[in-house]
Write a protein that holds these residues in place. Structure first.
Motif, mmCIF file in Angstrom:
data_model
loop_
_atom_site.group_PDB
_atom_site.id
_atom_site.type_symbol
_atom_site.label_atom_id
_atom_site.label_comp_id
_atom_site.label_asym_id
_atom_site.label_seq_id
_atom_site.Cartn_x
_atom_site.Cartn_y
_atom_site.Cartn_z
ATOM 1 N N HIS A 181 0.848 -1.195 0.000
ATOM 2 C CA HIS A 181 0.000 0.000 0.000
ATOM 3 C C HIS A 181 0.884 1.246 0.000
ATOM 4 C CE1 HIS A 181 -2.782 3.111 1.087
ATOM 5 N NE2 HIS A 181 -2.235 3.272 2.278
ATOM 6 N N ILE A 182 1.946 1.205 0.793
ATOM 7 C CA ILE A 182 2.955 2.257 0.836
ATOM 8 C C ILE A 182 4.322 1.613 0.665
ATOM 9 C CG2 ILE A 182 4.117 3.897 2.392
ATOM 10 C CD1 ILE A 182 1.306 4.430 3.603
ATOM 11 N N PHE A 183 5.170 2.216 -0.172
ATOM 12 C CA PHE A 183 6.556 1.761 -0.289
ATOM 13 C C PHE A 183 7.420 2.778 0.442
ATOM 14 C CE2 PHE A 183 10.738 0.922 -1.841
ATOM 15 C CZ PHE A 183 10.758 -0.447 -2.088
ATOM 16 N N SER A 184 7.840 2.399 1.643
ATOM 17 C CA SER A 184 8.574 3.313 2.509
ATOM 18 C C SER A 184 10.046 2.944 2.554
ATOM 19 C CB SER A 184 7.989 3.269 3.922
ATOM 20 O OG SER A 184 8.757 4.057 4.798
ATOM 21 N N ILE A 185 10.886 3.929 2.294
ATOM 22 C CA ILE A 185 12.327 3.758 2.500
ATOM 23 C C ILE A 185 12.740 4.686 3.632
ATOM 24 C CG2 ILE A 185 12.789 3.047 0.129
ATOM 25 C CD1 ILE A 185 13.949 6.464 1.148
ATOM 26 N N ARG A 186 13.942 4.477 4.144
ATOM 27 C CA ARG A 186 14.460 5.398 5.156
ATOM 28 C C ARG A 186 15.822 5.916 4.729
ATOM 29 N NH1 ARG A 186 15.776 4.342 10.020
ATOM 30 N NH2 ARG A 186 16.002 2.071 9.915
ATOM 31 N N HIS A 187 16.084 7.164 5.101
ATOM 32 C CA HIS A 187 17.376 7.787 4.802
ATOM 33 C C HIS A 187 17.638 8.868 5.839
ATOM 34 C CE1 HIS A 187 20.593 9.875 2.627
ATOM 35 N NE2 HIS A 187 20.701 8.790 1.891
ATOM 36 N N GLU A 188 18.878 8.965 6.302
ATOM 37 C CA GLU A 188 19.191 9.932 7.358
ATOM 38 C C GLU A 188 19.022 11.374 6.887
ATOM 39 O OE1 GLU A 188 24.067 9.882 6.722
ATOM 40 O OE2 GLU A 188 23.182 9.231 8.614
ATOM 41 N N LYS A 189 19.120 11.601 5.576
ATOM 42 C CA LYS A 189 18.914 12.940 5.019
ATOM 43 C C LYS A 189 17.576 12.989 4.281
ATOM 44 C CE LYS A 189 23.865 13.922 4.587
ATOM 45 N NZ LYS A 189 24.978 14.268 3.657
ATOM 46 N N ARG A 190 16.539 12.485 4.943
ATOM 47 C CA ARG A 190 15.226 12.356 4.330
ATOM 48 C C ARG A 190 14.710 13.657 3.733
ATOM 49 N NH1 ARG A 190 10.497 11.641 7.262
ATOM 50 N NH2 ARG A 190 11.040 13.556 8.362
ATOM 51 N N ASN A 191 14.807 14.750 4.461
ATOM 52 C CA ASN A 191 14.243 16.010 3.983
ATOM 53 C C ASN A 191 14.975 16.530 2.754
ATOM 54 O OD1 ASN A 191 12.382 15.925 6.057
ATOM 55 N ND2 ASN A 191 13.546 17.273 7.406
ATOM 56 N N SER A 192 16.295 16.401 2.734
ATOM 57 C CA SER A 192 17.068 16.806 1.557
ATOM 58 C C SER A 192 16.738 15.922 0.371
ATOM 59 C CB SER A 192 18.567 16.745 1.860
ATOM 60 O OG SER A 192 18.918 17.664 2.869
ATOM 61 N N LEU A 193 16.584 14.629 0.624
ATOM 62 C CA LEU A 193 16.213 13.699 -0.443
ATOM 63 C C LEU A 193 14.856 14.063 -1.014
ATOM 64 C CD1 LEU A 193 16.461 11.078 -2.105
ATOM 65 C CD2 LEU A 193 15.604 9.830 -0.096
ATOM 66 N N ARG A 194 13.907 14.373 -0.136
ATOM 67 C CA ARG A 194 12.575 14.727 -0.607
ATOM 68 C C ARG A 194 12.605 15.992 -1.475
ATOM 69 N NH1 ARG A 194 6.919 16.174 2.562
ATOM 70 N NH2 ARG A 194 5.596 15.194 0.977
ATOM 71 N N ASP A 195 13.379 16.979 -1.054
ATOM 72 C CA ASP A 195 13.519 18.204 -1.843
ATOM 73 C C ASP A 195 14.156 17.907 -3.201
ATOM 74 O OD1 ASP A 195 12.433 19.671 0.216
ATOM 75 O OD2 ASP A 195 14.373 20.354 1.003
ATOM 76 N N TYR A 196 15.168 17.054 -3.199
ATOM 77 C CA TYR A 196 15.864 16.692 -4.443
ATOM 78 C C TYR A 196 14.900 15.995 -5.408
ATOM 79 C CZ TYR A 196 19.293 14.381 -7.481
ATOM 80 O OH TYR A 196 20.018 13.930 -8.560
ATOM 81 N N LEU A 197 14.095 15.087 -4.890
ATOM 82 C CA LEU A 197 13.127 14.397 -5.742
ATOM 83 C C LEU A 197 12.085 15.373 -6.283
ATOM 84 C CD1 LEU A 197 12.640 11.117 -3.677
ATOM 85 C CD2 LEU A 197 13.845 11.360 -5.849
ATOM 86 N N ALA A 198 11.610 16.282 -5.443
ATOM 87 C CA ALA A 198 10.626 17.269 -5.890
ATOM 88 C C ALA A 198 11.195 18.145 -6.996
ATOM 89 C CB ALA A 198 10.177 18.127 -4.710
ATOM 90 N N TYR A 199 12.442 18.535 -6.861
ATOM 91 C CA TYR A 199 13.091 19.349 -7.891
ATOM 92 C C TYR A 199 13.143 18.601 -9.224
ATOM 93 C CZ TYR A 199 16.570 22.217 -10.253
ATOM 94 O OH TYR A 199 17.231 23.010 -11.166
ATOM 95 N N ASN A 200 13.248 17.298 -9.120
ATOM 96 C CA ASN A 200 13.317 16.470 -10.328
ATOM 97 C C ASN A 200 11.947 15.945 -10.755
ATOM 98 O OD1 ASN A 200 16.306 15.855 -11.279
ATOM 99 N ND2 ASN A 200 16.347 16.033 -9.046
ATOM 100 N N GLY A 201 10.880 16.564 -10.258
ATOM 101 C CA GLY A 201 9.533 16.261 -10.719
ATOM 102 C C GLY A 201 8.874 15.080 -10.053
ATOM 103 N N ILE A 202 9.407 14.607 -8.924
ATOM 104 C CA ILE A 202 8.894 13.407 -8.261
ATOM 105 C C ILE A 202 8.279 13.798 -6.926
ATOM 106 C CG2 ILE A 202 9.497 11.172 -7.269
ATOM 107 C CD1 ILE A 202 11.940 11.219 -9.263
#
Length: 370
Positions: free
Chosen positions: A290-311
């Motif tokens: 239902h949800i595909f959850s990953i974890r990363h210590e720099k989660r917020n930076s990763l999320r911003d990076y993905l958003a910048y790339n259209g994700i």
């Protein structure tokens, strides 16, 4: 880590219009059928869905209710636990699980999850049992069934009831048994984003106990078995005819939806580099993602990076229950360091019936550049 490169692809987290598009014709037919019937509350569509979903799961009874939260509340109420009794719940669950315990007049006791599976840790359940403990509420988080073999052994040994929060686990299995079959009662949500989603709120309780099923049928309808005759203090929580008709349509495709999500999950599992903590898979557990959850210590930076790339991504969930202002007085002195670590590092990636293999391959490609 953000570069000047423009996104080559836009990937939404969810697009319900696109996800439901393959079913439009059948959904329109279901709408017309209900509209022209003139019967909109507790009619043939609700009865038919209850029978079909119970048959799908292999459980004796299914009772349609207004939503997933109500399913848990009514399930707990039907168990007739002594007011103020303790119910063990996972410390990293969605708030609905804990709200249900509180609304049923019971006390939630947080137990930490296994950091690998995100589901409640059976070893820690034993440590939390007291003379006031009456039940264990398991939550099959993200579409993975809990370790029910061990949990049921614990419950039997200590004479505890078991409630399944199966809101995210439609079609998920543990050792070839569907979620919804393990507990004294189980609560399902049919919120539109679920693998089996309606087009509005909806829910159901499943049970293999006929007496509990009849109690829930009475509770959901003002405490009434016979119209205008009220036996208990009940609720108005009824799955409506229209949503039941839609769910009958969607149930025909649940295996296809789950299969599609498993295929997308395999792209993530095989393609993402080891920097990302990925879901654990095991042959005893058939996950439905239902949800595909990953974890990363720099989660917020990763999320911003993905958003910048259209994700687009989501966080399930940004705040641990013991940190929620609404629960402060109810969970006083209940610390949850493992849950808080999960909430600080988790990120939910796109994995919908609306997504293509190419969408997910693009997500993997971008993430591996992070």
């Amino acid at each position: 880590m953000i570069t000047s490169q423009s996104p080559i692809r836009m990937v939404s987290y969810e697009n319900l219009g696109k996800a439901n598009e393959p079913f439009f014709e059948k959904l329109e037919g279901a709408f017309s059928k209900v509209l022209t019937s003139g019967w909109y509350i507790l009619g043939s569509e609700v009865s038919a869905f209850e029978e079909e979903y119970s048959n799908y799961l292999g459980v004796k009874r299914c009772i349609g209710v207004g939503n997933g939260l109500d399913a848990l509340i009514l399930g707990l109420k039907a168990l007739k636990l002594q007011e103020g009794s303790e119910v063990i719940v996972p410390s990293n669950t969605y708030i609905a699980s804990i709200l249900a315990v509180l609304h049923a007049g019971l006390k939630p006791v947080l137990v930490e999850p296994n950091l690998a599976t995100y589901n409640i840790d059976p070893n820690k359940i034993v440590e939390a049992i007291t003379r006031k403990t009456a039940a264990i509420m398991v939550v099959h988080l993200y579409g993975k069934v809990c370790d029910m073999g061990r949990i049921l052994d614990i419950a039997k040994k200590h004479d505890l009831k078991v409630i399944e929060d199966a809101a995210q686990a439609h079609g998920a299995k543990y050792k070839d048994v569907y979620a919804g079959n393990f507990g004294d009662v189980a609560g399902f949500s049919f919120y539109p984003t679920k693998n089996l989603g309606a087009l509005a709120d909806g829910g159901a309780v499943t049970t293999n106990n006929t007496d509990i099923a009849e109690a829930i049928k009475t509770l959901r309808n003002y405490g009434s078995k016979i119209k205008y005759h009220n036996d208990v203090v009940g609720y108005n929580s009824r799955l409506d005819e229209l949503q039941a008709a839609f769910l009958i349509v969607k149930l025909q495709f649940l295996n296809a939806i789950n299969g599609h999500k498993k295929m997308l999950a395999s792209i993530y599992l095989n393609g993402l580099k080891s920097d990302f903590i990925k879901p654990v898979v095991h042959p005893d557990f058939e996950d439905v993602f239902h949800i595909f959850s990953i974890r990363h210590e720099k989660r917020n930076s990763l999320r911003d990076y993905l958003a910048y790339n259209g994700i687009k991504t989501e966080i399930h969930y940004p705040v641990a229950p013991n940190r929620q202002p609404a629960l402060r007085n109810h969970l006083r002195d209940q610390s949850s360091p493992i849950a808080e670590l999960i909430h600080q590092t988790t990120l939910s990636l796109p994995i919908s019936y609306c997504h293509s293999q190419q969408d997910i391959e693009y997500v993997v490609e971008v993430m591996n550049r992070f």
